[in-house]
Design an enzyme around this catalytic site. Structure first.
Site, PDB file in Angstrom:
ATOM      1  N   TRP A 177       6.490  -2.601   5.360  1.00  0.00           N
ATOM      2  CA  TRP A 177       6.156  -4.508   5.154  1.00  0.00           C
ATOM      3  C   TRP A 177       5.540  -4.632   5.978  1.00  0.00           C
ATOM      4  O   TRP A 177       5.131  -5.558   5.912  1.00  0.00           O
ATOM      5  CB  TRP A 177       7.655  -4.487   5.861  1.00  0.00           C
ATOM      6  N   LYS A 178       4.916  -4.115   6.859  1.00  0.00           N
ATOM      7  CA  LYS A 178       3.198  -5.093   8.245  1.00  0.00           C
ATOM      8  C   LYS A 178       3.914  -6.283   8.732  1.00  0.00           C
ATOM      9  O   LYS A 178       5.176  -5.768   8.402  1.00  0.00           O
ATOM     10  CB  LYS A 178       2.349  -5.072   6.781  1.00  0.00           C
ATOM     11  N   HIS A 223      -1.926   4.594  10.952  1.00  0.00           N
ATOM     12  CA  HIS A 223      -1.971   3.548   9.819  1.00  0.00           C
ATOM     13  C   HIS A 223      -3.506   2.706  10.001  1.00  0.00           C
ATOM     14  O   HIS A 223      -3.663   3.128  10.765  1.00  0.00           O
ATOM     15  CB  HIS A 223      -1.271   2.289   9.627  1.00  0.00           C
ATOM     16  N   GLU A 272      -3.292   8.399   2.955  1.00  0.00           N
ATOM     17  CA  GLU A 272      -3.719   6.561   2.437  1.00  0.00           C
ATOM     18  C   GLU A 272      -5.496   6.592   1.767  1.00  0.00           C
ATOM     19  O   GLU A 272      -6.195   6.264   3.362  1.00  0.00           O
ATOM     20  CB  GLU A 272      -2.818   5.725   3.084  1.00  0.00           C
ATOM     21  N   SER A 289      -1.807   1.018  -2.890  1.00  0.00           N
ATOM     22  CA  SER A 289      -0.996   0.453  -4.175  1.00  0.00           C
ATOM     23  C   SER A 289      -0.344   1.144  -5.254  1.00  0.00           C
ATOM     24  O   SER A 289      -0.232   1.242  -6.518  1.00  0.00           O
ATOM     25  CB  SER A 289      -2.881   0.077  -5.298  1.00  0.00           C
TER      26      SER A 289
END
Length: 246
Positions: free
Chosen positions: A8-9, A93, A164, A209
């Protein structure tokens, strides 16, 4: 078992978290053949734990600090997360690397703290656009993995890895499933070379995405073991569609 994780960041208040999970649970109640993970902000961990503790959905955090306690204002420890019912934590991340300046040495220490404390880390790796265009994807990914796993080579089966590509995150332009498959296979081959006793328990996830329309195509690839979903995971119906897409 495949792993489908939401990240969710910096989104969702505790109230919004309660509303989300209340809507989400009925949509995935019959999904038992894959692991579902919600990585929520620190401020939502208590609310999320109360709602998830009697379900099959796991709770994750988005970051952690490597020290067990001390004068580290604003940080959170492995023990604090475990006491909140957290079982997974995202480490390294790209936003932590490129916005907040986290170095590979820091990421390595976080992985060590997670393994010592009983949390399963999801190590994120991936190249930036200029690195991809220069043909450096494999070199960047290998360097990030080797530095992150320095002195931890024998413990690769205790972590998961998320590929990612930085250029794909939030851009609406994901890697193609075929391109992602090539990198995922490279990562698994690298893990075998790093750890001679590697048992294949490291799941390699794709992130960047991902949405309900393309998730199923990624999951058709033989070396893609799951997904780390950002923006699309903020809508409970959209994320449920991703979970159910394969």
């Amino acid at each position: 078992m495949k792993l489908i994780s939401a990240n969710w960041k910096m989104n969702m208040t505790p109230t919004q978290t309660r509303d989300y999970i209340t809507k989400f649970l009925p949509l995935v109640k019959d999904v038992k053949d894959r692991e579902i993970l919600l990585c929520v902000p620190y401020t939502s961990l208590c609310v999320a734990y109360d709602l998830l503790k009697d379900t099959h959905i796991k709770l994750g955090a988005q970051n952690v600090y490597y020290e067990p306690k001390g004068a580290f204002t604003g940080e959170i420890s492995v023990a604090m997360l475990k006491d909140l019912g957290v079982s997974y934590v995202i480490v390294g991340h790209s936003e932590r690397r490129w916005i907040f300046g986290e170095r590979d040495e820091t990421i390595n220490r976080k992985l060590l703290a997670c393994l010592d404390g009983g949390l399963r880390p999801i190590l994120c790796v991936g190249e930036r656009l200029e690195e991809r265009e220069a043909g450096l994807t494999f070199k960047v990914v290998e360097t990030q993995i080797r530095l992150a796993l320095s002195s931890l080579e024998d413990h690769t089966d205790m972590i998961d890895i998320a590929y990612e590509p930085v250029w794909a995150i939030g851009s609406g332009n994901p890697a193609t499933p075929e391109d992602a498959q090539i990198v995922h296979k490279f990562i698994k081959d690298l893990l075998k070379s790093i750890n001679k006793n590697y048992q294949g328990k490291t799941r390699v996830l794709y992130g960047g995405s991902v949405n309900p329309q393309n998730a199923g195509e990624f999951m058709k690839m033989p070396d893609i073991d799951g997904l780390l979903v950002g923006t699309a995971s903020l809508d409970p119906e959209a994320f449920a569609k991703i979970v159910n897409s394969f």
